[in-house]
Design a protein around this motif. Sequence first.
Motif, mmCIF file in Angstrom:
data_model
loop_
_atom_site.group_PDB
_atom_site.id
_atom_site.type_symbol
_atom_site.label_atom_id
_atom_site.label_comp_id
_atom_site.label_asym_id
_atom_site.label_seq_id
_atom_site.Cartn_x
_atom_site.Cartn_y
_atom_site.Cartn_z
ATOM 1 N N LYS A 176 -1.964 11.766 -29.375
ATOM 2 C CA LYS A 176 -2.846 10.845 -30.088
ATOM 3 C C LYS A 176 -2.148 9.548 -30.487
ATOM 4 O O LYS A 176 -2.815 8.577 -30.846
ATOM 5 C CB LYS A 176 -3.408 11.531 -31.334
ATOM 6 C CG LYS A 176 -4.332 12.700 -31.007
ATOM 7 C CD LYS A 176 -4.887 13.337 -32.268
ATOM 8 C CE LYS A 176 -5.816 14.499 -31.919
ATOM 9 N NZ LYS A 176 -6.356 15.138 -33.151
ATOM 10 N N ASP A 177 -0.823 9.516 -30.455
ATOM 11 C CA ASP A 177 -0.101 8.312 -30.870
ATOM 12 C C ASP A 177 -0.162 7.190 -29.841
ATOM 13 O O ASP A 177 0.427 6.133 -30.060
ATOM 14 C CB ASP A 177 1.370 8.652 -31.169
ATOM 15 C CG ASP A 177 1.515 9.412 -32.483
ATOM 16 O OD1 ASP A 177 0.506 9.543 -33.199
ATOM 17 O OD2 ASP A 177 2.621 9.875 -32.797
ATOM 18 N N VAL A 178 -0.838 7.408 -28.709
ATOM 19 C CA VAL A 178 -1.017 6.331 -27.736
ATOM 20 C C VAL A 178 -2.484 6.070 -27.435
ATOM 21 O O VAL A 178 -2.810 5.151 -26.681
ATOM 22 C CB VAL A 178 -0.274 6.626 -26.411
ATOM 23 C CG1 VAL A 178 1.207 6.797 -26.639
ATOM 24 C CG2 VAL A 178 -0.872 7.844 -25.710
ATOM 25 N N LYS A 179 -3.380 6.863 -28.022
ATOM 26 C CA LYS A 179 -4.803 6.767 -27.673
ATOM 27 C C LYS A 179 -5.361 5.379 -27.937
ATOM 28 O O LYS A 179 -5.938 4.749 -27.050
ATOM 29 C CB LYS A 179 -5.580 7.809 -28.464
ATOM 30 C CG LYS A 179 -7.081 7.804 -28.202
ATOM 31 C CD LYS A 179 -7.767 8.913 -28.967
ATOM 32 C CE LYS A 179 -9.266 8.934 -28.681
ATOM 33 N NZ LYS A 179 -9.950 10.033 -29.391
ATOM 34 N N TRP A 180 -5.190 4.870 -29.135
ATOM 35 C CA TRP A 180 -5.745 3.570 -29.493
ATOM 36 C C TRP A 180 -4.878 2.431 -28.978
ATOM 37 O O TRP A 180 -5.386 1.357 -28.672
ATOM 38 C CB TRP A 180 -5.912 3.476 -31.003
ATOM 39 C CG TRP A 180 -6.814 4.538 -31.534
ATOM 40 C CD1 TRP A 180 -6.443 5.684 -32.167
ATOM 41 C CD2 TRP A 180 -8.239 4.577 -31.430
ATOM 42 N NE1 TRP A 180 -7.546 6.454 -32.477
ATOM 43 C CE2 TRP A 180 -8.664 5.787 -32.040
ATOM 44 C CE3 TRP A 180 -9.200 3.725 -30.892
ATOM 45 C CZ2 TRP A 180 -10.011 6.148 -32.109
ATOM 46 C CZ3 TRP A 180 -10.533 4.077 -30.968
ATOM 47 C CH2 TRP A 180 -10.930 5.269 -31.570
ATOM 48 N N LEU A 181 -3.579 2.667 -28.871
ATOM 49 C CA LEU A 181 -2.670 1.639 -28.364
ATOM 50 C C LEU A 181 -2.965 1.323 -26.903
ATOM 51 O O LEU A 181 -3.188 0.161 -26.527
ATOM 52 C CB LEU A 181 -1.217 2.088 -28.518
ATOM 53 C CG LEU A 181 -0.153 1.212 -27.861
ATOM 54 C CD1 LEU A 181 -0.188 -0.199 -28.420
ATOM 55 C CD2 LEU A 181 1.227 1.829 -28.021
ATOM 56 N N LEU A 182 -2.994 2.339 -26.051
ATOM 57 C CA LEU A 182 -3.231 2.114 -24.624
ATOM 58 C C LEU A 182 -4.646 1.596 -24.385
ATOM 59 O O LEU A 182 -4.849 0.633 -23.634
ATOM 60 C CB LEU A 182 -2.994 3.407 -23.850
ATOM 61 C CG LEU A 182 -3.269 3.340 -22.343
ATOM 62 C CD1 LEU A 182 -2.385 2.297 -21.688
ATOM 63 C CD2 LEU A 182 -3.068 4.709 -21.694
ATOM 64 N N LEU B 22 7.789 -0.375 -22.684
ATOM 65 C CA LEU B 22 8.757 0.215 -23.607
ATOM 66 C C LEU B 22 8.093 0.559 -24.937
ATOM 67 O O LEU B 22 8.378 1.600 -25.538
ATOM 68 C CB LEU B 22 9.915 -0.757 -23.830
ATOM 69 C CG LEU B 22 11.109 -0.231 -24.660
ATOM 70 C CD1 LEU B 22 11.729 0.987 -23.997
ATOM 71 C CD2 LEU B 22 12.152 -1.340 -24.832
ATOM 72 N N CYS B 23 7.191 -0.299 -25.399
ATOM 73 C CA CYS B 23 6.437 -0.029 -26.626
ATOM 74 C C CYS B 23 5.606 1.249 -26.471
ATOM 75 O O CYS B 23 5.589 2.105 -27.370
ATOM 76 C CB CYS B 23 5.547 -1.223 -26.950
ATOM 77 S SG CYS B 23 4.457 -0.998 -28.368
ATOM 78 N N LEU B 24 4.928 1.397 -25.341
ATOM 79 C CA LEU B 24 4.133 2.598 -25.084
ATOM 80 C C LEU B 24 5.028 3.827 -25.002
ATOM 81 O O LEU B 24 4.664 4.915 -25.488
ATOM 82 C CB LEU B 24 3.350 2.407 -23.777
ATOM 83 C CG LEU B 24 2.309 3.468 -23.440
ATOM 84 C CD1 LEU B 24 1.201 3.481 -24.465
ATOM 85 C CD2 LEU B 24 1.741 3.221 -22.039
ATOM 86 N N TRP B 25 6.204 3.675 -24.415
ATOM 87 C CA TRP B 25 7.147 4.793 -24.301
ATOM 88 C C TRP B 25 7.628 5.245 -25.676
ATOM 89 O O TRP B 25 7.703 6.444 -25.956
ATOM 90 C CB TRP B 25 8.326 4.365 -23.428
ATOM 91 C CG TRP B 25 9.369 5.423 -23.241
ATOM 92 C CD1 TRP B 25 9.287 6.527 -22.433
ATOM 93 C CD2 TRP B 25 10.658 5.484 -23.867
ATOM 94 N NE1 TRP B 25 10.447 7.259 -22.520
ATOM 95 C CE2 TRP B 25 11.303 6.643 -23.389
ATOM 96 C CE3 TRP B 25 11.318 4.668 -24.772
ATOM 97 C CZ2 TRP B 25 12.575 7.005 -23.799
ATOM 98 C CZ3 TRP B 25 12.596 5.028 -25.182
ATOM 99 C CH2 TRP B 25 13.206 6.184 -24.702
ATOM 100 N N PHE B 26 7.943 4.306 -26.547
ATOM 101 C CA PHE B 26 8.349 4.659 -27.905
ATOM 102 C C PHE B 26 7.249 5.437 -28.615
ATOM 103 O O PHE B 26 7.494 6.472 -29.236
ATOM 104 C CB PHE B 26 8.694 3.399 -28.711
ATOM 105 C CG PHE B 26 10.085 2.883 -28.486
ATOM 106 C CD1 PHE B 26 11.186 3.715 -28.599
ATOM 107 C CD2 PHE B 26 10.293 1.552 -28.165
ATOM 108 C CE1 PHE B 26 12.473 3.239 -28.398
ATOM 109 C CE2 PHE B 26 11.572 1.059 -27.963
ATOM 110 C CZ PHE B 26 12.673 1.907 -28.077
ATOM 111 N N CYS B 27 6.018 4.930 -28.538
ATOM 112 C CA CYS B 27 4.919 5.545 -29.284
ATOM 113 C C CYS B 27 4.567 6.931 -28.764
ATOM 114 O O CYS B 27 3.994 7.743 -29.501
ATOM 115 C CB CYS B 27 3.688 4.642 -29.237
ATOM 116 S SG CYS B 27 3.851 3.139 -30.217
ATOM 117 N N SER B 28 4.868 7.225 -27.513
ATOM 118 C CA SER B 28 4.537 8.532 -26.947
ATOM 119 C C SER B 28 5.543 9.605 -27.339
ATOM 120 O O SER B 28 5.334 10.781 -27.051
ATOM 121 C CB SER B 28 4.452 8.439 -25.423
ATOM 122 O OG SER B 28 5.716 8.095 -24.871
ATOM 123 N N GLY B 29 6.646 9.223 -27.997
ATOM 124 C CA GLY B 29 7.649 10.181 -28.413
ATOM 125 C C GLY B 29 7.534 10.547 -29.874
ATOM 126 O O GLY B 29 6.558 10.223 -30.554
#
Length: 570
Positions: free
Chosen positions: A346-352, A154-161
């Motif tokens: 780019k909002d998931v690059k470093w997170l994932l 869910l955290c990854l889903w939020f950041c990808s939007g």
Amino acid sequence: MISWIPPRGQTRPEQKDRVVLILLSLVTMLFSYPVVMTTFAPYDDEGYIMMTVRSFCDGHRLYGDVHTQYGPSFYLLSNVIHGWLGVPLTHDAIRLKTILLWSLSSLLCYMTLRRLHVEWFVAFFFSCMFHFHMDKLALEPGHPQEWILLLSVLCLWFCSGSWPYKWGASAFCVSLIGMMKLNCGLIVAIPLTIQATVTAFHDCKQRYAAWQVIGIGTITSLCIAIWTLGTGSSLPELAWGMVGQHRRFTSEFLKAIPWNWGALVIASFSALLLLPIERQTAIQEYRKTIFSILLWFTIASTTAVQLFDLSRPLQHGLEPRGAATWLVLIGPAFVPWFWMLWYGQKDVKWLLGGCVLLGPIIAVPTPGTQLSLATAMGWVLLALMSHQRLGLTFQSRPIPLVFGSILTVWLVPGWTRWHNYSPLQLPGAHLLRWEPQLASREREVATAIRECQADRLVFDGHGHNRFFFWTQTQPLTHANPTFWPRMLTQREQREWKESIDKSTRICVVVPPEVDTLAGGYAEDLRTSLREGWIQNASIGEWRIGIKASKESIAPTFPTAIKETKLGIVD
């Protein structure tokens, strides 16, 4: 309204995506239901967690009365479900909840990949692999890790939007994870903070992203801590529950993380391709092409390993299984390539990448189901790299049809087991179907416990808490960990001893291999349980008997017991 396809210039979700979501829901449910309902873990984490939830919902304080190594946010969510919403605390309900949270995580995985522009069939394929990867959830239904999985995706889903409050929402999810299991929270919090900081540095419209993460995360954690103190726990007890007690696990339950030689070879090749090359050589020129071939081979081999294990029933959390033993090495080895090649959102690059790189730490000290949880994001990484580097598309109709046929075949083993196994038919466990011999033994042990008509029930050396729910008997105290000789504190052992002395009639069950599992711990307490114990029944290697009050102490462990089918003494 929050759209799950990137709203920046994108259209509303296509009808195809809605159909695929429905299909994915069916696949995940059809796979999960027979696996969850036919799996039995001999260490019974399920019963232990259910006992802690029941004690907390009854008003007993965490870490003071209730022995648990899980954080308060898990009990907050459990209280909402089983307290406020009134969902019964039974094995049937717990396992249905596991299926629901597990399937929701896989649906979120698909929706996230589609947000990141991954072609629909590729997203569907990798979401199925992500779902199969977590089949060990069936060994420990009700465990906090199913919430951790859902909240992480869910955290990854939020950041990808592009929702304006996505950073705060992500921080809220991570805070819940951290207040559930501190190490899991840190594994996600660190890359999320880095991601928010990098985003704020490059995008003036999101310049407060890092402050949102830090602020919302801190406030949420403090609110949960204050709520815990309001339920009766003291600050030292909360500190012990969240941090102090876990220092023991590095010595008591330390296991080596399993890995695979094939995965080691793949990870080594990936690392070698990253080495700087001074001269203009063929390897330097075709480095990315060589990596693309390696990526193809990795996806094929990891998928084959994952699918191979689906036909085998789950036995134990420590069993090396599926793609987890591959991705624990391959995932971190591919992260540098992901950071170098990923040009998408780019909002998931470093997170994932950070979650995949740091994830294996979750599997320390005991890489059971935690190893699957630690490596699950590896499938998301492979999906994005296959989309970015390989440009995978499956527009040809035969390919989805072939994959659908293979998928149907892999659903057969679970339903075959479900059909061949026997219904357990115990209170609150009518949906469970186990091996006929195992189901018969469980019913016989439950019957023998009920016939003891005791005030309390206790298991020598190794707890089997499921029987508290099946026999409507009460434990000695609210501290009932599975490996209780190793885990009970000195204070909790004293409380057990006081309860033993006060009880007039205790049913003591001696399961198999108790001396090995107890490991020489709490010998005084175990000796106290044996004093005055009279065996009533013998069911296989299980022994059930009565410990009477001191006024009616009988010789310990009679040498001759007449055994019937149930082992009941005439």
